[in-house]
Design a protein around this motif. Structure first.
Motif, PDB file in Angstrom:
ATOM      1  N   HIS A 120      22.349  35.602   1.342  1.00 51.84           N
ATOM      2  CA  HIS A 120      21.277  34.965   2.106  1.00 51.84           C
ATOM      3  C   HIS A 120      20.425  36.029   2.790  1.00 51.84           C
ATOM      4  CE1 HIS A 120      24.425  35.517   5.228  1.00 51.84           C
ATOM      5  NE2 HIS A 120      23.375  35.809   5.979  1.00 51.84           N
ATOM      6  N   CYS A 121      19.165  35.666   3.076  1.00 51.56           N
ATOM      7  CA  CYS A 121      18.317  36.528   3.900  1.00 51.56           C
ATOM      8  C   CYS A 121      18.781  36.351   5.339  1.00 51.56           C
ATOM      9  CB  CYS A 121      16.855  36.129   3.764  1.00 51.56           C
ATOM     10  SG  CYS A 121      15.849  36.858   5.067  1.00 51.56           S
ATOM     11  N   MET A 122      19.198  37.455   5.955  1.00 50.09           N
ATOM     12  CA  MET A 122      19.755  37.331   7.305  1.00 50.09           C
ATOM     13  C   MET A 122      18.680  37.080   8.364  1.00 50.09           C
ATOM     14  SD  MET A 122      20.431  40.065   5.452  1.00 50.09           S
ATOM     15  CE  MET A 122      20.337  41.825   5.268  1.00 50.09           C
ATOM     16  N   GLU A 160      21.516  43.951   1.438  1.00 50.08           N
ATOM     17  CA  GLU A 160      20.263  44.164   2.173  1.00 50.08           C
ATOM     18  C   GLU A 160      19.241  43.131   1.724  1.00 50.08           C
ATOM     19  OE1 GLU A 160      20.021  48.982   2.022  1.00 50.08           O
ATOM     20  OE2 GLU A 160      19.521  47.917   0.207  1.00 50.08           O
ATOM     21  N   CYS A 161      18.223  42.927   2.524  1.00 45.32           N
ATOM     22  CA  CYS A 161      17.133  42.049   2.096  1.00 45.32           C
ATOM     23  C   CYS A 161      15.796  42.729   2.374  1.00 45.32           C
ATOM     24  CB  CYS A 161      17.208  40.709   2.821  1.00 45.32           C
ATOM     25  SG  CYS A 161      15.910  39.571   2.295  1.00 45.32           S
ATOM     26  N   TYR A 162      14.919  42.718   1.377  1.00 45.30           N
ATOM     27  CA  TYR A 162      13.611  43.383   1.467  1.00 45.30           C
ATOM     28  C   TYR A 162      12.479  42.357   1.473  1.00 45.30           C
ATOM     29  CZ  TYR A 162      15.906  47.845   0.191  1.00 45.30           C
ATOM     30  OH  TYR A 162      16.702  48.975   0.152  1.00 45.30           O
ATOM     31  N   CYS A 163      12.756  41.137   1.937  1.00 49.78           N
ATOM     32  CA  CYS A 163      11.719  40.099   1.922  1.00 49.78           C
ATOM     33  C   CYS A 163      10.679  40.392   3.005  1.00 49.78           C
ATOM     34  CB  CYS A 163      12.355  38.722   2.136  1.00 49.78           C
ATOM     35  SG  CYS A 163      12.716  38.351   3.853  1.00 49.78           S
ATOM     36  N   PRO A 164       9.506  39.744   2.926  1.00 46.90           N
ATOM     37  CA  PRO A 164       8.456  40.019   3.907  1.00 46.90           C
ATOM     38  C   PRO A 164       8.935  39.815   5.349  1.00 46.90           C
ATOM     39  CG  PRO A 164       7.604  38.679   2.113  1.00 46.90           C
ATOM     40  CD  PRO A 164       9.080  38.804   1.889  1.00 46.90           C
ATOM     41  N   HIS A 165       9.778  38.812   5.534  1.00 43.80           N
ATOM     42  CA  HIS A 165      10.269  38.544   6.873  1.00 43.80           C
ATOM     43  C   HIS A 165      11.135  39.700   7.386  1.00 43.80           C
ATOM     44  CE1 HIS A 165      10.371  35.415   9.858  1.00 43.80           C
ATOM     45  NE2 HIS A 165      11.593  35.806  10.136  1.00 43.80           N
ATOM     46  N   CYS A 166      12.007  40.192   6.530  1.00 47.08           N
ATOM     47  CA  CYS A 166      12.861  41.318   6.920  1.00 47.08           C
ATOM     48  C   CYS A 166      12.022  42.579   7.142  1.00 47.08           C
ATOM     49  CB  CYS A 166      13.941  41.565   5.870  1.00 47.08           C
ATOM     50  SG  CYS A 166      15.251  40.317   5.917  1.00 47.08           S
ATOM     51  N   VAL A 167      10.979  42.758   6.322  1.00 43.70           N
ATOM     52  CA  VAL A 167      10.121  43.940   6.491  1.00 43.70           C
ATOM     53  C   VAL A 167       9.460  43.909   7.873  1.00 43.70           C
ATOM     54  CG1 VAL A 167       8.054  45.131   5.644  1.00 43.70           C
ATOM     55  CG2 VAL A 167       9.721  44.213   4.018  1.00 43.70           C
TER      56      VAL A 167
END
Ligand code: GLA
Ligand code: ZN
Length: 675
Positions: A120-122, A160-167
């Protein structure tokens, strides 16, 4: 949180494991048999609901907990407690279908499809909202259940998550960290190099696989951010549970030296630290004793995160796993050794993955206590049953702790930074192995070191070992100085004290931050040897030891030279030094030698500290746990042959007899001596 209350409920060492009754709800006969067999195996605690989201909430907003209540009630009535998991480790299909933003984005910028687990995206607000609803309901329904022992938050956090939200969160994290001053970041990351300067935090991207990976400070901050972000997610889950009932303790299960998350940061938020141990028993490169020792190091890393209390072995397998390159079955007796090693190392639990093998899918062949055969007369069931009986003989061990006087510093930042450093040789850096080999040498002398972080309190220790201690956080130089000045013994190796917390090199000589004064040396050059290159160190007592991989050239300002190089242009230059500093001593080993060749140095350091080792036969492991009134010595025979130990005295709780002098141990036998 009072962790002792947890074990008082159990009244001894916990024994059990992951139990997935949700896979068998249509087989009441099997569920009934499970309870019967658990009692036979001496199981007093199981973990429920780790991957049960799709059963708890098969459709959005439709909740079913009756089955869980029935199972928990039934277990409790039969004397079996529950560790209850939050199910964030795997998402139901409806969730990803409706909220695709809960799925992770990888380092190339691609969003994952639905499936598998731990992905999941944390940062995703909707995922947090959904898991909060679930966790709240679980807490409302079960936190007060008499069989409830502790919360198992999610499962093996990782990735890890590299989604726009995480960025965006990464950029905010950096802005906070660098006081909203982009020039501070530019300086810390040395961005004038290759025209890497940033004008604002919004310009910074994570280290995408096709993007910026050449700024060491950025790479390290991304790792730190991932830890922060995952910890933040975990804290979110914990806060929801605590909001319903404040005093149920929490843990999450860690993995073997997992390098994606700085577990020490996560551990700060937990009441108990726990981990999942799956050594490659009986492999083709090590003896059983060597495999065991590596696992003992892993236990020590976990234990040392909370040295004031026991830790938990949350998963292990009595048979074979299904994900090693070769899934070899655990030989008779190895299971007993592994279980007692966990307890000897400070665990108050022996838990398995899994109680019963499932019929299908990814883990259908993963080892379990109960096989597809379904009976309690299998070799593995009987070995588990034996362990259950033996654990009942040592109830007073629960709650005691190892109290070690030697510690090794092993930092996640250091792992990440050494791995990423464009220096040395990619193939032979071997930071982890270097630490483990040295740690093993102490174990062979009957002295168990803790494995701590540079942030840890050094005051319980008399000896500090610093292998390849490359990154010095703020204040750590001064802390070490103080430790030695007050009588501590320190031994550091090559590649120590090169950079600060942002990975900027120290100026004015390595090791930096005041440490060259403590050691009385400056390392002027470091040579990387090809795998076939050799040098050697000649010690003042005439002993000559081989050097491989790395050799530093020292300027000795104020230290005794204990050994010099033999060959090359630095032949005759200092390779091993010692300096008396204040009340203590600082040793520096400038090159890579086999840990066994450093034994004389270790003996000297221990004797300076007044620590007596033990004469142990090869393949025997020794650990001690201390309680208020009693202490317990553990002897584990992984040598493969019968061993006679001398100088042992006290009551052997396993063999149930007084020992005065000689202790005889069969292969894979264990003794717990009460003092
Ligand atoms: C991990 C997981 C378990 C299971 C085991 C298999 O430890 O937490 O769910 O997959 O691995 O070894
Ligand atoms: Zn994300």
């Amino acid at each position: 949180m009072e962790q002792t209350a947890l074990f008082e409920k159990i009244g001894g060492i916990m024994h059990g494991g992951d139990y997935n009754p949700e896979q068998w709800l249509d087989r009441p006969d099997i569920l009934a048999k499970d309870i019967e067999m658990m009692k036979k195996a001496g199981v007093n605690c199981v973990t429920l609901g780790v991957f049960a989201w799709a059963v708890h909430e098969p459709r959005e907003g439709e909740f079913h907990f009756e089955w869980l209540k029935e199972i928990m009630d039934n277990l409790y009535e039969n004397g079996i407690y529950t560790i209850l998991a939050t199910p964030s480790g795997a998402r139901p299909a409806w969730l990803d279908e409706k909220y695709p933003e809960a799925m992770r984005v990888d380092a190339s910028g691609h969003r994952a499809h639905h499936g598998v687990r731990h992905n999941h995206c944390m940062s995703s607000p909707i995922f947090r909202e959904k898991i909060a609803i679930m966790d709240r309901k679980l807490a409302e329904n079960f936190a007060d259940h008499p069989g409830m022992l502790l919360w198992h938050i999610s499962n093996e956090f990782g990735g890890e998550c590299y989604c726009p939200h995480c960025v965006k969160r990464f950029q905010n994290y950096l802005a906070e960290k660098f006081d909203h001053d982009i020039d501070k970041l530019n300086h810390a990351w040395w961005t004038t190099f290759w025209s890497h300067r940033f004008n604002s935090f919004d310009q910074i991207e994570p280290p995408y696989s096709n993007g910026e990976f050449s700024i060491m400070g950025l790479n390290l901050e991304w790792k730190r951010f991932t830890t922060w972000s995952m910890t933040d997610f975990m804290k979110w889950e914990i806060s929801v549970l605590r909001d319903v009932k404040a005093d149920v303790p929490v843990t999450t299960n860690f993995m073997k030296l997992y390098d994606g998350l700085d577990y020490r940061e996560m551990a700060k938020e937990l009441d108990m630290v726990s981990w999942d141990s799956y050594p490659a028993f009986h492999n083709d490169r090590e003896t059983l004793a060597e495999t065991m020792l590596e696992n003992a190091f892993d236990h020590a890393v976990i234990r040392s995160m909370k040295p004031d209390r026991p830790f938990m072995l949350m998963e292990s397998v009595p048979g074979a796993v299904n994900w090693h390159p070769f899934n070899k079955v655990k030989r008779p007796g190895a299971h007993r050794l592994a279980c007692f090693q966990a307890v000897a190392s400070g665990s108050d639990t022996v838990q398995y993955f899994q109680w019963r093998k499932g019929r299908g899918s990814f883990e259908q062949y993963h080892g379990a206590v109960v096989d597809h055969l379904g009976t309690d007369d299998t070799r593995i069931f009987k070995e588990v049953e034996e362990v259950g009986q033996l654990l009942k003989k040592i109830p007073d061990v629960a709650g005691t702790i190892p109290k070690n006087q030697v510690a090794m510093i092993f930092d996640w930042d250091n792992r990440w930074a050494i791995d990423d450093a464009m220096a040395l040789a990619q193939e032979t850096k071997n930071y982890e192995k270097t630490c483990m080999d040295i740690w093993d040498e102490f174990m062979k002398m009957g002295v168990e070191p803790d494995v701590i972080s540079s942030d840890s309190d050094f005051s319980p220790y008399k000896v500090l070992i610093l292998p390849m201690f490359y990154v010095l956080h703020d204040g750590v130089g001064a802390k070490i100085k103080d430790f030695v000045a007050k009588g501590g013994q320190v031994l550091a190796t090559y590649f120590t004290g090169y950079v600060d917390k942002d990975l900027l090199c120290h100026l004015g000589g390595f090791p930096g931050d005041g440490l060259s004064e403590v050691f009385g040396i400056i390392s002027e050059e470091i040579d990387t040897l090809y795998p076939t290159d050799r040098n050697a160190v000649r010690f003042t007592n005439g002993k000559v030891c081989e050097v491989r991989d790395y050799a530093e050239m020292l300027r000795v300002s104020d230290a005794e030279v204990l050994g010099t190089y033999e060959t090359d242009y630095y032949g005759k230059m200092a390779a091993v030094t010692k300096k008396k500093y204040g009340e203590g001593n600082a040793y520096y080993v400038a090159c890579r030698m086999a840990a066994t060749d450093m034994k004389d140095l270790f003996v000297e350091v221990l004797s300076n500290a007044g620590i007596a080792g033990k004469d142990l036969p090869e393949g025997v492991e020794y650990h001690v746990r201390y309680g208020a009134e009693k202490s317990f010595e553990f002897y584990l025979n992984a040598s493969g042959k019968q061993i006679t130990l001398s100088g042992v005295s006290g009551k052997d709780l396993i063999g149930e007899k007084e020992i005065s002098g000689e202790l005889i141990l069969d292969p894979c036998a264990v003794a717990v001596i009460e003092k």
